[in-house]
Enzyme design. Structure first.
Site, PDB file in Angstrom:
ATOM      1  N   ASP A  96     -11.342  -8.297   7.655  1.00 54.87           N
ATOM      2  CA  ASP A  96     -12.748  -8.120   7.284  1.00 54.87           C
ATOM      3  C   ASP A  96     -13.462  -9.465   7.229  1.00 54.87           C
ATOM      4  O   ASP A  96     -14.620  -9.586   7.651  1.00 54.87           O
ATOM      5  CB  ASP A  96     -12.866  -7.419   5.922  1.00 54.87           C
ATOM      6  CG  ASP A  96     -12.973  -5.916   6.073  1.00 54.87           C
ATOM      7  OD1 ASP A  96     -12.584  -5.416   7.151  1.00 54.87           O
ATOM      8  OD2 ASP A  96     -13.443  -5.240   5.138  1.00 54.87           O
TER       9      ASP A  96
ATOM     10  N   ASP B 131      -5.673  -6.579   5.806  1.00 52.09           N
ATOM     11  CA  ASP B 131      -6.858  -5.838   5.375  1.00 52.09           C
ATOM     12  C   ASP B 131      -7.969  -6.821   5.004  1.00 52.09           C
ATOM     13  O   ASP B 131      -9.121  -6.713   5.446  1.00 52.09           O
ATOM     14  CB  ASP B 131      -6.443  -4.998   4.142  1.00 52.09           C
ATOM     15  CG  ASP B 131      -7.492  -3.997   3.732  1.00 52.09           C
ATOM     16  OD1 ASP B 131      -8.528  -3.906   4.410  1.00 52.09           O
ATOM     17  OD2 ASP B 131      -7.275  -3.297   2.719  1.00 52.09           O
TER      18      ASP B 131
ATOM     19  N   ASP C  88      -3.456 -18.014   1.561  1.00 56.56           N
ATOM     20  CA  ASP C  88      -4.604 -18.678   0.934  1.00 56.56           C
ATOM     21  C   ASP C  88      -5.190 -19.732   1.873  1.00 56.56           C
ATOM     22  O   ASP C  88      -6.410 -19.837   2.038  1.00 56.56           O
ATOM     23  CB  ASP C  88      -4.223 -19.273  -0.433  1.00 56.56           C
ATOM     24  CG  ASP C  88      -2.857 -19.966  -0.434  1.00 56.56           C
ATOM     25  OD1 ASP C  88      -2.105 -19.805   0.551  1.00 56.56           O
ATOM     26  OD2 ASP C  88      -2.546 -20.679  -1.409  1.00 56.56           O
TER      27      ASP C  88
ATOM     28  N   TYR D   3       0.832  -1.217   0.000  1.00 54.66           N
ATOM     29  CA  TYR D   3       0.000   0.000   0.000  1.00 54.66           C
ATOM     30  C   TYR D   3       0.864   1.264   0.000  1.00 54.66           C
ATOM     31  O   TYR D   3       0.403   2.333  -0.380  1.00 54.66           O
ATOM     32  CB  TYR D   3      -0.930   0.033   1.223  1.00 54.66           C
ATOM     33  CG  TYR D   3      -2.036  -1.007   1.193  1.00 54.66           C
ATOM     34  CD1 TYR D   3      -2.217  -1.854   0.108  1.00 54.66           C
ATOM     35  CD2 TYR D   3      -2.905  -1.142   2.265  1.00 54.66           C
ATOM     36  CE1 TYR D   3      -3.220  -2.804   0.089  1.00 54.66           C
ATOM     37  CE2 TYR D   3      -3.920  -2.092   2.257  1.00 54.66           C
ATOM     38  CZ  TYR D   3      -4.063  -2.927   1.163  1.00 54.66           C
ATOM     39  OH  TYR D   3      -5.062  -3.873   1.156  1.00 54.66           O
TER      40      TYR D   3
ATOM     41  N   LYS E  17       3.123 -15.393   2.419  1.00 55.13           N
ATOM     42  CA  LYS E  17       3.067 -16.132   1.143  1.00 55.13           C
ATOM     43  C   LYS E  17       4.522 -16.406   0.772  1.00 55.13           C
ATOM     44  O   LYS E  17       5.015 -16.040  -0.304  1.00 55.13           O
ATOM     45  CB  LYS E  17       2.329 -15.271   0.103  1.00 55.13           C
ATOM     46  CG  LYS E  17       1.992 -15.970  -1.181  1.00 55.13           C
ATOM     47  CD  LYS E  17       0.847 -16.952  -1.057  1.00 55.13           C
ATOM     48  CE  LYS E  17       0.600 -17.640  -2.391  1.00 55.13           C
ATOM     49  NZ  LYS E  17      -0.277 -18.813  -2.272  1.00 55.13           N
TER      50      LYS E  17
END
Ligand code: NAD
Length: 358
Positions: free
Chosen positions: A252, A248, A224, A141, A192
């Site tokens: 959620d 992020d 994943d 980001y 990852k």
């Protein structure tokens, strides 16, 4: 020593829910010896209307001088057409960066009384209590270079850079392990590392940090698989720590396991434990001013403040038990209402929590 709390209600339901959280803090000061001073200031659209900027100097100075910040929510239809630099959300982002809040704590707790609110089977989520620790100031980001460039053949190409320094990984790692020490003493680090070198380093540094916390068990999981496990068997997790982008998305997902946006608090901490505390939901302009918003996420944010910035774990537990009690009594705001329960407005719910503190 008296602790200073900056109270920033913001916009929409922000003012209604923060008023109830303040009632709880006042009751703790009056009846339970909590030594605090509170001062209010404007942020977001309300600040833009009054002072021409979503984060006025005065508000920022108050937040910087405080030991903790309690924030409601910002935003609303009225300010949507403003220049992006003056939108209410800029007030929030400005506070996060100016206060150096790099560690975002997002608990996903499912109260057994609300197990039916989840889209998952009650036996999968009942008693769920996960803490997601998301790094908030780095990763793809913020990484450079970034942008959209034109290739030799005229085609456009978008690009971003995933980047983490060892010191940034170590800092968020310590934050997660410290929190795990106050909870179930298990950390799952999500990366990852099979594909991304940046997260290969992440895994290596997390493993190194873990050596300083022999009482905490660390395991690693690819993102994943973590997404899959969160909906398959979420109760396996205690603390999950991950980077900005994975956090992020996963936070959620974890929040929605509980099914009720009006119940979930959050904290964003700096290196010294100072923090900003706010519900995860927004300013809900659709219900603002009606006195029906659920104040429990904000009241539970106060509990996090007591635990993480004010070093008052006993009082934090008291607030959480009070919320449990009012749910046991059958009080429900409209967002968590089911037939047979007692429908309560914002103020009635706040008053009930205050009464249940004793
Ligand atoms: P929202 O979270 O405000 O509302 C989503 C839905 O949930 C709405 O139907 C709302 O009525 C309901 N809801 C939210 N909180 C509730 C509560 N405490 N009790 C009962 N119902 C509740 O998200 P949105 O509608 O996408 O955004 C509205 C505004 O809030 C926008 O301006 C957005 O930018 C802003 N926003 C601010 C924050 C923040 O301040 N941290 C976060 C998200 C959105």
């Amino acid at each position: 020593m008296t602790k200073k709390i900056a109270v920033l209600p913001g916009d929409g339901i922000g003012t209604e829910i923060v008023a109830e959280a303040v009632k709880v803090l006042e009751a703790l000061r009056r009846d339970f010896g909590l030594s605090i001073e509170m001062e209010q200031a404007l942020v977001g659209g309300a600040a833009y209307d009054a002072a021409g900027h979503p984060l006025p100097e005065q508000t920022l100075a108050l937040a910087k001088a405080a030991d903790a910040v309690l924030l409601g929510a910002v935003g609303g239809y009225k300010w949507e057409s403003l220049d992006i630099a003056l939108r209410p959300e800029k007030g929030l982002l400005g506070l996060r960066s100016e206060l150096g809040l790099f560690s975002n704590l997002r608990p996903a707790i499912l109260y057994p009384q609300l197990a039916n609110a989840s889209t998952l089977k009650p036996e999968v989520v009942s008693g769920l209590d996960i803490m997601i620790v998301r790094e908030l100031t780095g990763d793809i980001y913020f990484g450079r270079p970034r942008g959209i460039r034109i290739l030799e053949n005229g085609e456009r190409e978008g690009f971003n850079t995933m980047v983490y320094r060892e010191s940034e990984i170590e800092r968020i790692g310590r934050s997660a392990f410290d929190i795990a020490m106050r909870r179930g003493r298990r950390v799952c680090s999500v990366d990852k590392a099979n594909v991304l070198e940046c997260t290969e380093l992440w895994r290596e540094v997390m493993t190194r940090v873990a050596k300083d916390y022999p009482e905490v068990t660390l395991n690693h999981m690819y993102v994943d698989n973590a997404a899959m496990q969160l909906v398959r068997a979420p109760k396996q997790f205690d603390v999950m720590v991950t980077g900005n982008m994975f956090g992020d998305i996963l936070s959620d997902c974890a929040a929605m396991l509980t099914g009720s946006i009006g119940m979930l608090p959050s904290a964003s901490l700096d290196a010294s434990g100072k923090g900003m505390y706010e519900p995860i939901h927004g300013s809900a302009p659709d219900i603002a001013g009606k006195g029906i918003a659920n104040p429990l996420a904000t009241i539970l944010s106060v509990a996090m403040m007591l635990r993480y910035s004010l070093n008052q774990a006993e009082l934090a537990g008291r607030v959480e038990s009070a919320v449990n009690k009012v749910l046991d009594q059958g009080l429900r705001t409209a967002d968590i209402y089911t037939p047979g329960m007692h429908k309560a407005g914002t103020a009635e719910m706040g008053d009930a929590v205050v009464a249940a503190l004793r």
